[in-house]
Design an enzyme around this catalytic site. Structure first.
Site, PDB file in Angstrom:
ATOM      1  N   GLU A   1      24.948  39.908  52.005  1.00  0.00           N
ATOM      2  CA  GLU A   1      26.239  39.226  52.004  1.00  0.00           C
ATOM      3  C   GLU A   1      26.602  38.866  53.448  1.00  0.00           C
ATOM      4  O   GLU A   1      26.187  39.524  54.400  1.00  0.00           O
ATOM      5  CB  GLU A   1      27.282  40.206  51.438  1.00  0.00           C
ATOM      6  CG  GLU A   1      28.718  39.767  51.500  1.00  0.00           C
ATOM      7  CD  GLU A   1      29.695  40.899  51.156  1.00  0.00           C
ATOM      8  OE1 GLU A   1      30.801  40.594  50.730  1.00  0.00           O
ATOM      9  OE2 GLU A   1      29.327  42.095  51.321  1.00  0.00           O
TER      10      GLU A   1
ATOM     11  N   LYS B   1      32.473  35.358  45.208  1.00  0.00           N
ATOM     12  CA  LYS B   1      32.755  36.764  44.898  1.00  0.00           C
ATOM     13  C   LYS B   1      34.077  36.911  44.144  1.00  0.00           C
ATOM     14  O   LYS B   1      35.123  36.431  44.594  1.00  0.00           O
ATOM     15  CB  LYS B   1      32.792  37.555  46.203  1.00  0.00           C
ATOM     16  CG  LYS B   1      32.982  39.048  46.062  1.00  0.00           C
ATOM     17  CD  LYS B   1      32.990  39.681  47.443  1.00  0.00           C
ATOM     18  CE  LYS B   1      33.164  41.180  47.409  1.00  0.00           C
ATOM     19  NZ  LYS B   1      33.209  41.735  48.788  1.00  0.00           N
TER      20      LYS B   1
ATOM     21  N   CYS C   1      28.424  42.758  46.628  1.00  0.00           N
ATOM     22  CA  CYS C   1      29.008  43.948  47.240  1.00  0.00           C
ATOM     23  C   CYS C   1      29.945  44.698  46.295  1.00  0.00           C
ATOM     24  O   CYS C   1      29.507  45.315  45.329  1.00  0.00           O
ATOM     25  CB  CYS C   1      29.683  43.547  48.550  1.00  0.00           C
ATOM     26  SG  CYS C   1      29.873  44.910  49.729  1.00  0.00           S
TER      27      CYS C   1
END
Length: 261
Positions: free
Chosen positions: A36, A104, A140
């Site tokens: 990321e 995300k 994440c």
């Protein structure tokens, strides 16, 4: 499959240089997975470096994929239009084409951090066709939400790719390794999880990130690769036929009870 656990710093050009070196070491891989936020590490002013997907940073990632004949997944930042950015995973095929993007969904407003002050959330799960495989993209903090992984598998994902800049802290490494294995076990699917190499110097603002421990986990939860705490590139094999074998003797997905849950 190349797990590219690279260091990510404060200079986008230096970070691209790390990508170039990693792809050189991953020569021959069908897919290279990067962390990321490869564009710049957290702790910088993200809006200052964010670019549209047709900008020079993603353009160079596409050129490198084409040059090496290797598909890749990497985290970048794109402008969100409200002063914030999107934390975006880009999937690029071996010809340099943009196969798909994922913004995300779950933002890291935890452990004293407030990602949502800088980052706008995405609004949909994404499965892309890449390197001959249907890949579900996870970024994440997303890995703490099993419903996202299950939604991706229900959409036909054969592999979950998790990219991260996992925050350092007490017990955080244990959370990372446990959650990555859990997503593989509960979905009887392959998980490729790539974190950045740990920060050795503090960022301009905030706490150091990255715990390393990038992993390849099979559908039974067996860790077939673990890169430890240092920068590393490891090329390993992922056998898609294992998924079918595991699901024949462990048909937990088929045993779900949608009539009650």
């Amino acid at each position: 499959m190349a797990l590219c656990q690279i260091p990510v710093g404060d200079d986008p050009e230096e970070n691209l240089q790390e990508v170039r070196k990693a792809l050189g070491r991953a020569e021959g891989a069908d897919l290279a997975v990067f962390p990321e936020a490869v564009q710049v590490r957290f702790g910088n002013t993200l809006a200052d470096v964010a670019e549209p997907l047709d900008g020079p940073f993603v353009g160079e990632l596409r050129r490198l994929a084409r040059e090496h004949g290797t598909a890749l997944v990497s985290g970048v930042f794109e402008p969100a239009g409200d002063g914030r950015v999107y934390n975006t995973a880009v999937a690029i095929d071996a010809a340099g084409g943009l196969a798909g993007t994922y913004r995300k969904i779950h933002l890291f407003d935890a452990f004293g951090d407030h990602e949502s002050e800088r980052v706008a959330p995405g609004d949909r799960p994404v499965v892309v066709e890449l390197a001959g495989t249907r890949i579900g993209l996870v970024t994440c903090y997303d890995v703490r939400f099993p419903e996202l992984a299950r939604a991706l598998v229900d959409q036909g994902a054969e592999v979950l790719v998790v990219i991260a800049a996992w925050a350092q802290g007490v017990f955080k490494e244990e959370h990372w390794t446990t959650l990555v294995r859990a997503r593989a076990i509960e979905n009887t699917t392959w998980v490729v999880a790539v974190d950045k190499a740990p920060d050795r110097t503090p960022p301009p603002k905030g706490n150091p990130g990255g715990v390393g421990r990038s992993m390849l986990v099979d559908p039974m939860g067996t860790v077939l690769a673990d890169l430890g705490p240092f920068p590393s590139v490891q090329v390993t094999e992922l056998d898609p036929e294992v998924t079918g074998r595991v699901r024949r003797f462990l048909p937990s997905l088929a045993h779900r009870r949608p009539d009650v849950l």
